[in-house]
Design an enzyme around this catalytic site. Structure first.
Site, PDB file in Angstrom:
ATOM      1  N   LYS A  11      -0.387  -9.292   0.211  1.00 43.80           N
ATOM      2  CA  LYS A  11      -0.950  -8.715   1.440  1.00 43.80           C
ATOM      3  C   LYS A  11      -2.454  -8.487   1.286  1.00 43.80           C
ATOM      4  CE  LYS A  11      -1.753  -4.277  -0.031  1.00 43.80           C
ATOM      5  NZ  LYS A  11      -3.066  -3.859  -0.408  1.00 43.80           N
ATOM      6  N   ASP A 141       3.426   0.556  -1.022  1.00 39.72           N
ATOM      7  CA  ASP A 141       3.321  -0.742  -0.340  1.00 39.72           C
ATOM      8  C   ASP A 141       4.643  -1.515  -0.295  1.00 39.72           C
ATOM      9  OD1 ASP A 141       0.624  -0.468   0.196  1.00 39.72           O
ATOM     10  OD2 ASP A 141      -0.009  -1.536  -1.618  1.00 39.72           O
TER      11      ASP A 141
HETATM   12  O1  C5P Z   1       2.276   4.412  -4.257  1.00 38.93           O
HETATM   13  P1  C5P Z   1       1.564   3.719  -5.346  1.00 38.93           P
HETATM   14  O2  C5P Z   1       2.271   3.813  -6.668  1.00 38.93           O
HETATM   15  O3  C5P Z   1       1.185   2.318  -5.012  1.00 38.93           O
HETATM   16  O4  C5P Z   1       0.180   4.483  -5.513  1.00 38.93           O
HETATM   17  C1  C5P Z   1      -0.625   4.377  -6.664  1.00 38.93           C
HETATM   18  C2  C5P Z   1      -1.580   5.558  -6.726  1.00 38.93           C
HETATM   19  O5  C5P Z   1      -2.536   5.491  -5.647  1.00 38.93           O
HETATM   20  C3  C5P Z   1      -0.907   6.917  -6.551  1.00 38.93           C
HETATM   21  O6  C5P Z   1      -0.482   7.406  -7.777  1.00 38.93           O
HETATM   22  C4  C5P Z   1      -2.002   7.764  -5.945  1.00 38.93           C
HETATM   23  O7  C5P Z   1      -2.868   8.228  -6.942  1.00 38.93           O
HETATM   24  C5  C5P Z   1      -2.788   6.774  -5.099  1.00 38.93           C
HETATM   25  N1  C5P Z   1      -2.378   6.784  -3.667  1.00 38.93           N
HETATM   26  C6  C5P Z   1      -2.768   7.840  -2.861  1.00 38.93           C
HETATM   27  N2  C5P Z   1      -2.387   7.860  -1.546  1.00 38.93           N
HETATM   28  C7  C5P Z   1      -1.652   6.848  -1.018  1.00 38.93           C
HETATM   29  C8  C5P Z   1      -1.261   5.763  -1.824  1.00 38.93           C
HETATM   30  C9  C5P Z   1      -1.640   5.761  -3.150  1.00 38.93           C
HETATM   31  O8  C5P Z   1      -3.454   8.775  -3.308  1.00 38.93           O
HETATM   32  N3  C5P Z   1      -1.311   6.901   0.256  1.00 38.93           N
END
Ligand code: C5P
Length: 314
Positions: A11, A141
């Site tokens: 994406k 995601d």
């Molecule tokens: O959800 P994911 O594991 O992809 O997110 C990775 C990191 O990015 C999270 O640990 C967080 O620190 C940050 N993040 C965030 N807010 C979001 C998505 C991700 O702060 N909406």
């Protein structure tokens, strides 16, 4: 023994706006996510023993529990222990084409494919919504990667409202192989620098609506106007990544000057930079021009296009 092969697209973020800090530590976002044709292929089949095995042709991709695809299989085994016992373990083979740690959801789309594949392998008959809810526990995601297409994503990125699909806008992607940006670092740094401008009362719907500025790009998407979409691209995380990663800034500035580029932006937390281009031929010319300007072999360049689907069976 049954086996499934799934196509797992990457994406890009056409839009990423940070609204506020959430009580769970994540950020409240308004994003527009777009599936692209660049994809990994995931093969999944049953094993006689109740084990999970991951293989990948890319040396940088871990095959242990730190791989999100592994975690997706573990989640399914935990959620559906009877099916795990009945059908046995799973062997997952990832054929990687999506650059790793790139802001292109490569890991998330692999996990999404594993959820869809195991649902088929174990005859679970889960709905897309159920799969998306499971996916949200693995990463923000993952639900989008299951659904795919062109989607407004809110919450931490897991709440999806589909938009009409954008077909065949051409894209040039540029990423330095050796460059990685931590998503957690990007959000943390953004909070440290710009947290004072966050919306405080996140429950106030009117205040939230006023804080989100995605209206114009949504209108451009509804009108399928590639030029306008390209003009309204936005990514708040550029404010922290570009000043800290000169190579990303250089790509961003170079794309902006190349003839044929309708608009350019960093995807997600980077470091991939993309350019929207009107035709495949122009995209190839843009790629060639960037290659001539930066002959560095560490720089990977891809020509791809927007697509209207997420995980699909091959
Ligand atoms: O959800 P994911 O594991 O992809 O997110 C990775 C990191 O990015 C999270 O640990 C967080 O620190 C940050 N993040 C965030 N807010 C979001 C998505 C991700 O702060 N909406």
């Amino acid at each position: 023994m049954r086996s499934y092969t799934l196509n797992a697209p990457a994406k890009i973020n056409l839009y990423l706006e940070i609204i506020s800090q959430r009580s769970d530590g994540y950020h409240e976002l308004a994003m527009i996510l777009q599936s692209i044709a660049l994809a990994d292929q995931i093969n999944i089949h049953s094993l006689s023993a109740e084990t999970i095995r991951v293989h990948c042709n890319h040396p940088q991709v871990p095959t242990d529990k730190s791989n999100l695809a592994y975690q997706a299989a573990e989640l399914m085994a935990r959620q559906f222990p009877e099916a795990f016992a009945k059908y046995g373990g799973v062997e997952i083979t990832i054929n990687k084409h999506i650059p790793v740690a790139a802001g292109l959801a490569g890991g998330s789309t692999n996990a999404a494919a594993v959820l869809v594949g195991i649902d088929l392998l174990w005859n679970l008959g889960l709905t897309q919504l159920e799969l998306e809810e499971l996916g949200a526990t693995l990463g923000s995601d993952v639900p989008f990667c299951i659904a795919g297409g062109t989607v407004i994503a809110t919450g931490r990125g897991e709440q999806l409202s589909p938009l009409p699909g954008l077909d065949d806008i051409y894209i040039v992607l540029a990423k330095y192989r050796s460059l990685e940006v931590s998503t957690a670092w990007a959000y943390k740094t953004y909070r440290q620098q710009f947290g004072s401008s966050y919306l405080r009362d996140n429950d106030n719907l009117a205040a939230r609506a006023a804080a989100v500025h995605s209206g114009e790009i949504v209108k451009a998407i509804l009108e399928k106007d590639a030029g306008q979409i390209a003009e309204k691209l936005h990514n708040d995380l550029e404010r922290v990544v570009l000043p800290n990663y000169p190579q990303v800034l250089q790509l961003r500035e170079l794309f902006a000057t190349v003839e044929g580029v309708l608009g350019t932006m960093m995807s997600g937390s980077g470091p991939t930079v993309f350019a929207l281009v009107a035709s495949e031929q122009q995209a190839q010319t843009v790629k060639q021009q960037v290659r001539e300007t930066i002959p560095d072999e560490d720089l990977e360049l891809f020509v791809t296009r927007t697509i209207t689907h997420g995980i699909q069976l091959v």
